[in-house]
Design a protein around this motif. Sequence first.
Motif, PDB file in Angstrom:
ATOM      1  N   VAL A  82      73.427  -9.864  -9.184  1.00  0.00           N
ATOM      2  CA  VAL A  82      72.891  -9.316 -10.436  1.00  0.00           C
ATOM      3  C   VAL A  82      73.959  -8.578 -11.244  1.00  0.00           C
ATOM      4  N   GLY A  83      75.204  -8.622 -10.788  1.00  0.00           N
ATOM      5  CA  GLY A  83      76.311  -8.066 -11.548  1.00  0.00           C
ATOM      6  C   GLY A  83      76.482  -6.562 -11.447  1.00  0.00           C
ATOM      7  N   VAL A  84      76.026  -5.967 -10.345  1.00  0.00           N
ATOM      8  CA  VAL A  84      76.186  -4.527 -10.137  1.00  0.00           C
ATOM      9  C   VAL A  84      77.275  -4.315  -9.099  1.00  0.00           C
ATOM     10  N   ASN A  85      78.224  -3.459  -9.419  1.00  0.00           N
ATOM     11  CA  ASN A  85      79.333  -3.189  -8.504  1.00  0.00           C
ATOM     12  C   ASN A  85      78.957  -2.040  -7.565  1.00  0.00           C
ATOM     13  N   LEU A  86      78.656  -2.375  -6.306  1.00  0.00           N
ATOM     14  CA  LEU A  86      78.339  -1.354  -5.305  1.00  0.00           C
ATOM     15  C   LEU A  86      79.597  -0.980  -4.543  1.00  0.00           C
ATOM     16  N   LYS A  87      79.663   0.279  -4.162  1.00  0.00           N
ATOM     17  CA  LYS A  87      80.764   0.760  -3.319  1.00  0.00           C
ATOM     18  C   LYS A  87      80.227   0.977  -1.911  1.00  0.00           C
ATOM     19  N   GLN A  88      81.111   0.968  -0.934  1.00  0.00           N
ATOM     20  CA  GLN A  88      80.708   1.360   0.407  1.00  0.00           C
ATOM     21  C   GLN A  88      80.406   2.844   0.368  1.00  0.00           C
ATOM     22  N   GLY A  89      79.314   3.255   0.971  1.00  0.00           N
ATOM     23  CA  GLY A  89      78.966   4.666   0.982  1.00  0.00           C
ATOM     24  C   GLY A  89      78.068   5.052  -0.174  1.00  0.00           C
ATOM     25  N   TYR A  90      78.378   6.162  -0.815  1.00  0.00           N
ATOM     26  CA  TYR A  90      77.520   6.757  -1.840  1.00  0.00           C
ATOM     27  C   TYR A  90      77.514   5.945  -3.133  1.00  0.00           C
ATOM     28  N   ASN A  91      76.309   5.655  -3.616  1.00  0.00           N
ATOM     29  CA  ASN A  91      76.152   4.944  -4.883  1.00  0.00           C
ATOM     30  C   ASN A  91      75.160   5.651  -5.790  1.00  0.00           C
ATOM     31  N   GLY A  92      75.119   6.985  -5.712  1.00  0.00           N
ATOM     32  CA  GLY A  92      74.175   7.773  -6.492  1.00  0.00           C
ATOM     33  C   GLY A  92      74.434   7.764  -7.975  1.00  0.00           C
TER      34      GLY A  92
END
Length: 61
Positions: free
Chosen positions: A24-34
Amino acid sequence: MSKIIVPQAKEALNRFKMEAATEVGVNLKQGYNGDLTSKQAGSIGGQMVKKMIQAYENSVK
């Protein structure tokens, strides 16, 4: 407090979440994604549910 019953499931769900985020084109990081917007987080969850429904429908055919 929730207890992890199947530790391997946690890693599988993380991979599944990262895959859905990429789709869906969202860049997630490992760990916190708040810092994600509600729209971004919702699109990831929605994509995960969509893929789970598709997998179930394919398994009952």
